[in-house]
Design an enzyme around this catalytic site. Structure first.
Site, short mmCIF file in Angstrom:
data_model
loop_
_atom_site.label_atom_id
_atom_site.label_comp_id
_atom_site.label_asym_id
_atom_site.label_seq_id
_atom_site.Cartn_x
_atom_site.Cartn_y
_atom_site.Cartn_z
N HIS A 172 0.93 -1.31 0.00
CA HIS A 172 0.20 0.05 -0.07
C HIS A 172 0.90 1.36 0.13
O HIS A 172 1.93 1.28 0.60
CB HIS A 172 -0.89 0.17 1.13
CG HIS A 172 -2.10 -0.92 1.12
ND1 HIS A 172 -3.09 -0.84 0.43
CD2 HIS A 172 -2.10 -2.35 1.78
CE1 HIS A 172 -3.86 -2.03 0.59
NE2 HIS A 172 -3.29 -2.90 1.20
N GLU A 223 -10.03 4.77 -3.77
CA GLU A 223 -10.36 4.48 -2.35
C GLU A 223 -10.22 5.85 -1.51
O GLU A 223 -10.68 6.29 -0.72
CB GLU A 223 -9.55 3.47 -1.75
CG GLU A 223 -10.25 1.94 -2.42
CD GLU A 223 -9.18 0.84 -2.48
OE1 GLU A 223 -9.41 0.06 -2.83
OE2 GLU A 223 -8.17 0.90 -1.52
#
Lengths: 177, 177
Positions: free
Chosen positions: A62, A85
């Site tokens: 991430h 997101e």
């Protein structure tokens, strides 16, 4: 033809969760006839079969929240999803909240040894900042489990995207047969 | 002179627990006037400050149970202590139980990604075998925490050895002053 439309490869699963063990186990557990089946398998694999090194590997896939995904993402699909997101966070950020988030990310990583992970969809930068400050006080092992739960929420959303994208356009990485 | 006899260095703490962060924090928290003070600090540091990477680092400093310590130990003191801790296991082992333990160690490491850790002092090889078989069924995160608790028991015993050795002969790695 119809029944093979849900066959995904390792790269598809890796875009949902960056642990190689997770992706391999999803391939072994599949093919799945629908989203719910895949989600059930994913939860079982993530919480019962992927070891702590696999959790750390998935976390490392991430980008730091507030950062551009392109710097750390190995998967282009994952990079694109990550951007989506974080869209609420990005639109609600100011220069000073972004700077504060940057500093807390660094403090967090210093204490816990991995990136701050949060299911960011629909969450504003002030909300995310409040969360990182609250979670910073946790014991490392407690925070490790929370991060794994956040990762599962992210995986769940990405699985649903994978299945809906596949329903319309087919898997991006499916091998021809 | 008397009050300085409890000053230990990073190498002493590393022999008790193989996490560099643990050893550094023990140096920063010390010197300790007695064993209990050091133990309280050690528990706080191990459970609240050492991150999950530090836990894995400490686990990696242990020999596989049943193996000779000399292969994996960086610290000669730690190697010697490890041998003592496993003495009951060694005297109660047969060729077949050792072979079985060897196989279960491999299975355990395959599932969890770190060495099987147990406070072995006074425990026979059949007891240890029963434990590894029981713990093998745990979820990875559950087993990770159990291993950390076993590590703390080992650290506790080693701290007591460090303090009693120091009371008679002084610290082995203390710098002269």
């Amino acid at each position: 033809m119809e029944s093979s439309s849900m066959v995904f490869g390792e790269k598809d699963w890796l875009a949902c969760c960056g642990s190689v063990k997770f992706a391999e186990e999803m391939v072994a557990a599949g093919p799945f006839s629908n989203y719910q089946e895949a989600l059930d398998a994913a939860k079982d694999i993530w919480f019962n079969k992927v070891d702590v090194n696999g959790w750390l590997e998935a976390f490392a896939a991430h980008p730091q929240i507030g950062d551009s995904p392109s710097q750390s993402h190995k998967s282009p699909t994952s990079a694109q999803w990550s951007k989506g997101e974080q869209s609420t966070a990005i639109t609600t950020a100011t220069e000073s909240t972004l700077q504060e988030l940057y500093e807390w990310n660094a403090r967090y990583r210093q204490k816990f040894g991995f990136v701050f992970l949060i299911f960011a969809s629909g969450r504003s930068t002030p909300e995310i900042l409040a969360e990182i400050k609250r979670r910073y006080h946790n014991r490392p092992i407690v925070e490790f489990e929370i991060a794994a739960e956040e990762q599962m929420k992210i995986t769940e959303l990405r699985l649903s995207k994978l299945f809906s994208a596949n329903a319309t356009a087919g898997s991006t990485t499916k091998t021809p047969h």
